[in-house]
Design a protein around this motif. Structure first.
Motif, PDB file in Angstrom:
ATOM      1  N   GLU A  69     -18.572  91.941 100.638  1.00  0.00           N
ATOM      2  CA  GLU A  69     -17.654  92.952 100.080  1.00  0.00           C
ATOM      3  C   GLU A  69     -16.529  92.392  99.390  1.00  0.00           C
ATOM      4  O   GLU A  69     -15.662  93.040  98.796  1.00  0.00           O
ATOM      5  N   ASP A  90     -21.162  92.978  93.834  1.00  0.00           N
ATOM      6  CA  ASP A  90     -20.583  93.380  92.659  1.00  0.00           C
ATOM      7  C   ASP A  90     -20.877  92.091  91.824  1.00  0.00           C
ATOM      8  O   ASP A  90     -20.424  91.154  92.079  1.00  0.00           O
ATOM      9  N   MET A  91     -21.288  92.254  90.237  1.00  0.00           N
ATOM     10  CA  MET A  91     -21.509  91.441  89.421  1.00  0.00           C
ATOM     11  C   MET A  91     -21.358  92.103  88.073  1.00  0.00           C
ATOM     12  O   MET A  91     -21.346  93.133  87.741  1.00  0.00           O
ATOM     13  N   GLN A  92     -20.991  90.809  87.396  1.00  0.00           N
ATOM     14  CA  GLN A  92     -20.579  91.065  85.896  1.00  0.00           C
ATOM     15  C   GLN A  92     -21.678  90.208  85.191  1.00  0.00           C
ATOM     16  O   GLN A  92     -21.609  89.235  85.298  1.00  0.00           O
ATOM     17  N   GLU A  93     -22.299  90.860  83.969  1.00  0.00           N
ATOM     18  CA  GLU A  93     -23.177  90.005  83.270  1.00  0.00           C
ATOM     19  C   GLU A  93     -22.345  89.455  81.892  1.00  0.00           C
ATOM     20  O   GLU A  93     -21.738  90.180  81.047  1.00  0.00           O
ATOM     21  N   MET A 110      -7.518  90.039  90.457  1.00  0.00           N
ATOM     22  CA  MET A 110      -7.817  90.131  92.262  1.00  0.00           C
ATOM     23  C   MET A 110      -8.044  88.802  92.823  1.00  0.00           C
ATOM     24  O   MET A 110      -8.975  88.539  92.991  1.00  0.00           O
TER      25      MET A 110
ATOM     26  N   GLY B  70     -13.716  95.197  83.564  1.00  0.00           N
ATOM     27  CA  GLY B  70     -14.965  95.250  84.395  1.00  0.00           C
ATOM     28  C   GLY B  70     -14.531  95.744  85.861  1.00  0.00           C
ATOM     29  O   GLY B  70     -15.391  96.209  86.874  1.00  0.00           O
ATOM     30  N   ALA B  71     -13.252  95.405  86.293  1.00  0.00           N
ATOM     31  CA  ALA B  71     -12.866  95.464  87.535  1.00  0.00           C
ATOM     32  C   ALA B  71     -11.937  96.831  87.581  1.00  0.00           C
ATOM     33  O   ALA B  71     -11.010  97.191  88.723  1.00  0.00           O
ATOM     34  N   ARG B  73      -9.360  97.619  85.780  1.00  0.00           N
ATOM     35  CA  ARG B  73      -7.898  97.581  85.629  1.00  0.00           C
ATOM     36  C   ARG B  73      -7.614  97.930  83.909  1.00  0.00           C
ATOM     37  O   ARG B  73      -8.419  98.022  83.006  1.00  0.00           O
ATOM     38  N   ALA B 197     -16.244 100.178  89.176  1.00  0.00           N
ATOM     39  CA  ALA B 197     -15.503  98.976  88.660  1.00  0.00           C
ATOM     40  C   ALA B 197     -16.035  98.085  89.765  1.00  0.00           C
ATOM     41  O   ALA B 197     -16.420  98.055  91.027  1.00  0.00           O
ATOM     42  N   THR B 198     -16.193  96.651  89.686  1.00  0.00           N
ATOM     43  CA  THR B 198     -16.530  95.648  90.468  1.00  0.00           C
ATOM     44  C   THR B 198     -15.408  94.860  91.094  1.00  0.00           C
ATOM     45  O   THR B 198     -14.873  93.954  90.643  1.00  0.00           O
ATOM     46  N   THR B 199     -15.193  95.696  92.269  1.00  0.00           N
ATOM     47  CA  THR B 199     -14.096  95.208  92.980  1.00  0.00           C
ATOM     48  C   THR B 199     -14.636  94.812  94.201  1.00  0.00           C
ATOM     49  O   THR B 199     -13.677  94.468  95.213  1.00  0.00           O
ATOM     50  N   GLY B 200     -15.707  94.363  94.375  1.00  0.00           N
ATOM     51  CA  GLY B 200     -16.394  93.911  95.690  1.00  0.00           C
ATOM     52  C   GLY B 200     -17.015  95.013  96.160  1.00  0.00           C
ATOM     53  O   GLY B 200     -16.766  96.411  96.030  1.00  0.00           O
ATOM     54  N   LYS B 201     -18.370  94.703  96.503  1.00  0.00           N
ATOM     55  CA  LYS B 201     -19.344  95.919  97.180  1.00  0.00           C
ATOM     56  C   LYS B 201     -18.732  96.886  98.271  1.00  0.00           C
ATOM     57  O   LYS B 201     -17.849  96.217  99.139  1.00  0.00           O
ATOM     58  N   LYS B 202     -18.727  98.190  97.939  1.00  0.00           N
ATOM     59  CA  LYS B 202     -18.321  98.919  98.960  1.00  0.00           C
ATOM     60  C   LYS B 202     -19.265  99.204 100.278  1.00  0.00           C
ATOM     61  O   LYS B 202     -20.627  99.153 100.061  1.00  0.00           O
ATOM     62  N   PRO B 203     -18.642  99.047 101.573  1.00  0.00           N
ATOM     63  CA  PRO B 203     -19.673  99.218 102.471  1.00  0.00           C
ATOM     64  C   PRO B 203     -20.541 100.534 102.556  1.00  0.00           C
ATOM     65  O   PRO B 203     -19.947 101.611 101.963  1.00  0.00           O
ATOM     66  N   ARG B 207     -24.113  98.194  95.211  1.00  0.00           N
ATOM     67  CA  ARG B 207     -23.310  97.188  94.488  1.00  0.00           C
ATOM     68  C   ARG B 207     -23.158  97.901  93.060  1.00  0.00           C
ATOM     69  O   ARG B 207     -23.948  98.754  92.473  1.00  0.00           O
ATOM     70  N   ASN B 208     -22.068  97.251  92.672  1.00  0.00           N
ATOM     71  CA  ASN B 208     -21.779  97.777  90.941  1.00  0.00           C
ATOM     72  C   ASN B 208     -22.171  96.530  90.292  1.00  0.00           C
ATOM     73  O   ASN B 208     -21.671  95.158  90.663  1.00  0.00           O
ATOM     74  N   TYR B 209     -22.733  96.411  89.167  1.00  0.00           N
ATOM     75  CA  TYR B 209     -22.943  95.570  88.372  1.00  0.00           C
ATOM     76  C   TYR B 209     -22.637  95.917  86.727  1.00  0.00           C
ATOM     77  O   TYR B 209     -22.987  97.097  86.387  1.00  0.00           O
ATOM     78  N   ILE B 210     -22.093  95.300  85.995  1.00  0.00           N
ATOM     79  CA  ILE B 210     -21.604  95.486  84.811  1.00  0.00           C
ATOM     80  C   ILE B 210     -22.495  94.575  83.756  1.00  0.00           C
ATOM     81  O   ILE B 210     -22.463  93.507  83.651  1.00  0.00           O
ATOM     82  N   THR B 211     -23.080  95.434  82.909  1.00  0.00           N
ATOM     83  CA  THR B 211     -24.143  94.703  81.893  1.00  0.00           C
ATOM     84  C   THR B 211     -24.317  95.309  80.494  1.00  0.00           C
ATOM     85  O   THR B 211     -24.066  96.647  80.721  1.00  0.00           O
TER      86      THR B 211
END
Lengths: 274, 357, 86
Positions: A69, A90-93, A110, B70-71, B73, B197-203, B207-211
């Motif tokens: 996390e 969490d990932m970005q492409e 961050m 993507g985060a 901001r 937003a990809t700020t770290g996976k939430k419990p 997961r979030n991914y941006i593509t």
């Protein structure tokens, strides 16, 4: 996921009872199981591809450090373009070659999170050289997992910056001629010279022992990131059976006999006092 | 009530960025907008903790924007024409991944390295997409230093509302000139970030991914249709324009940004000579205020479109009036700014004396 | 004498038959199947009972299809060999 167990499926396919010792197959006896952070889907990689192994050990480290996390990954363009389909973080492409710039954007806003990029040789050492070198030179506190197989896999086998001299690819059909096509780029050694770089280490994943070492190295790099030591890169010298036109076994032999002598394994730079 | 200050366009833009609670700026120096990075480097970090980073290139800067946007901001970059060209790759990815961000193009004369003087020659690049694929930026064209300030706030809001990159299309003249501006109050930086937003996976959550990669054509078409529907929505809701003296107008001068101000002056001079001239100034150049041209066209004898380029917005004006009236063009290029006298003279040449070039 | 007993379970539906585990296994306990899985790959199967749970196969397996178990048994057990029919 299917509710059938592996045992059921195997029994069906082989049409014979399989002898599994149920006394041993107990949760408390597990010594290796697929990391939870690796998403339970088939990976698109060719049989025997080192990318899958690298994904696996990276996610094992994330699991073991318990940072699922707190980590954000950046996927490259190349064979591992779909890395975010397999890594449950969490990932970005990123655009081709820009992973280190994207990672810079993420890490700068961050700084408390872990950030890694996962890049191949074309992405990192050709089209993305500027982004890589400058992120390293700024000492961006990120981990770069660099997969070096000396070829462009996704576009089916063209010459990479790290292609060995004399190596045949679709764009060096008579073997890489260093006089006209340039020399293999020792990007890791090049980066190790920069003061912003904390840790550079080269590994392979073609034998069990090397897999263990590579994994340890990734764990170390993330630990250094936590300590804010700077740019860390773990290079993984690996295979590309499909585009090298070899079986997976032959490709690993090529890694052993040709790649590793050219790209010697081990630490290239370690933080002071480590 | 905010502060009243005398400021240079680029500095006003930078100040507005800080006050709008911007989280990060990634940029690269290029004339005529280098003051932005300089101002922010001096001011931003100490005041709001905003991240300010000089990237190694515009290519890197726009990708840092991608990462930070993507985060979730609030992020912004600025550049001038050659630098914006380098950013087109990143912008296409940002538009496809639907990341909100704000950028300003302080346009200079091109093509190539061109000149450092003001120009509007990046109109096509800005409003028709710019990079590869079918996408649009929301494009705001300020014509004063005050609008450089106001459009920063508006730009962030529009970007976040539509999850779309927004561009402030300005030029070297507005960037460099000093005018008095009213600055809005300091806004707090965001502490909560969008779900995607990809700020770290939430419990307990995926997961979030941006593509921007959707290898299946069916899926990619679906994404395209969604983007197009969004652009339609933007065209429906966000058109902004300014009109002057349209009620009795027989002719219209039209232009965007800096040129619109010159057109207003030329209009006043034309009125003094007895010509019934009005002005239409698109404030958003995408979405383009098509309807205002279409509505007024039947009452007109002609439109004179003035731009600091070889004639780019004039195409959109012609599409808007769709043959209902004549649309002629007058422009200067390469960093030259048309004077009100010049505009009036060319108006008379074309529409009163009926001469063609 | 204590005996270390190992066991592997292979997710044969995910196995791509790359054979990298064969060489990694010090006990030669893994071979290729005669049949294919639904993706069309011949897959790895365990062919003897010598596994001591060293996990070498799992380490090199790119697709992480092998789960490895190990148990140390205090009582000595005879080695059991499974015969695979063609």
């Amino acid at each position: 996921m299917s509710e059938r167990t592996y045992v059921d499926i195997e029994a069906e396919l082989t049409d014979q009872p399989i002898n599994f010792d149920e006394d041993i197959c107990l949760a408390e006896n597990v010594v290796y199981i697929k990391p939870q952070t690796l998403i339970d889907v088939p990976m698109h990689y060719c049989p025997g591809c080192g990318h899958s192994t690298a994904h696996k050990i990276l996610m094992e480290v994330v699991d073991e450090m318990g940072i699922q996390e707190e980590i954000i990954g950046v996927a490259p363009v190349g064979c591992s373009v779909f890395a975010y389909h397999y890594m449950n973080v969490d990932m970005q492409e990123a655009a081709h070659g820009r992973a280190c710039a994207v990672a810079t954007g993420i890490k700068r806003i961050m700084p408390e999170k872990y950030v890694f990029t996962y890049q191949g040789d074309g992405d990192l050492a050709a089209i993305g050289t500027a982004e890589t070198v400058h992120a390293a030179n700024r000492g961006e506190n990120i981990l770069v997992v660099f997969i070096n197989n000396g070829i462009y896999g996704m576009t089916s086998g063209q010459m990479a910056p790290t292609t060995l001299p004399g190596m045949v690819t679709t764009t060096s059909p008579y073997g890489r001629d260093v006089k006209t096509q340039g020399y293999p780029l020792y990007i890791s050694n090049l980066l190790a010279n920069l003061p912003g770089v904390a840790y550079v280490s080269r590994h392979s994943v073609h034998t069990p022992n090397n897999v263990r070492k590579a994994k340890k190295s990734i764990a170390k790099a993330l630990e250094y990131q936590k300590q804010g030591l700077g740019f860390c890169m773990v290079e993984i010298v690996t295979n590309c059976p499909s585009n090298w036109k070899m079986t997976p076994k032959q490709s690993n032999q090529f890694v052993e006999e040709k790649m590793i002598p050219f790209y010697p394994l081990g630490d290239i730079k370690v933080p002071e006092g480590k | 009530m905010g502060d009243l200050k005398l400021m240079k366009g680029n500095e006003a833009l930078s100040e507005a960025m800080i006050r709008a609670g911007c989280d990060a700026y990634f940029g690269y120096p290029i004339t005529p907008q280098s003051e932005v990075l300089e101002y922010l480097a001096r001011e931003a970090s100490a005041r709001t903790g905003m991240v300010v980073l000089q990237a190694e290139s515009e290519v890197a800067a726009i990708n840092m924007i991608y990462g930070a946007a993507g985060a979730g901001r609030r992020v912004m970059t600025t550049s001038s024409s050659p630098g914006i060209s380098l950013m087109q790759e990143g912008l296409s990815y940002i538009a496809s991944a639907e990341l909100p961000c704000l950028l300003a193009n302080v346009v200079r004369g091109g093509p190539g390295l061109g000149t450092i003087q003001p120009s509007q020659a990046d109109y096509f690049q800005s409003v028709k997409g710019g990079g590869h694929g079918d996408y649009k930026l929301i494009v705001l064209a300020p014509s004063s230093v005050q609008e450089m300030v106001d459009f920063v706030k508006l730009g962030f809001e529009l970007g976040e509302k539509y999850r779309n990159p927004v561009m402030i299309l300005t030029d070297g003249a507005i960037g460099q000139m000093m005018e008095k501006v009213v600055l809005f109050e300091q806004m707090p930086r965001k502490t909560e970030f969008p779900d995607w937003a990809t700020t770290g996976k939430k419990p307990g959550k995926d997961r979030n991914y941006i593509t921007s990669l959707h290898i299946q054509s069916e899926k990619m078409e679906e994404i395209n249709l969604r983007l197009q529907a969004k652009y339609k929505e933007i065209e429906k809701n966000e058109i902004r324009y300014q009109t002057v003296n349209l009620e009795d107008a027989e002719y219209v001068f039209t232009g965007f940004g800096l040129v619109a101000r010159i057109c207003i002056k030329a209009m006043e001079m034309a009125r003094a000579k007895g010509y019934k001239v009005g002005v239409i100034r698109p404030i958003t150049v995408f979405p383009f205020p098509t309807q205002v041209y279409a509505d007024v066209a039947p009452q007109l004898k002609g439109i004179l479109d003035v731009e600091m380029n070889a004639g780019q917005m004039v195409e959109d004006v012609r599409l808007s009036v769709n043959g209902a009236t004549k649309v002629e063009f007058y422009g200067r290029m390469g960093g030259m700014i048309p004077s009100p006298e010049e505009i009036l003279e060319n108006f008379e040449r074309i529409y009163i004396k009926g001469e063609t070039k | 004498m204590a005996k270390v007993m190992g066991e592997i379970i292979i997710d044969i539906e995910r196995c791509k038959g790359c054979e990298l585990c064969f060489d990694a296994c010090p006990k030669e306990a893994i071979q290729l199947s005669d049949t294919i899985n639904s993706k069309g790959y011949q897959f790895a199967i365990k062919v003897n009972d010598l596994c001591n749970g060293c996990a070498s196969c799992a380490l090199v397996c790119p697709d992480a299809v092998i789960t490895v178990y190990r148990k140390v048994d205090k009582t000595k057990r005879p080695v059991k060999v499974i015969e695979i029919e063609d």
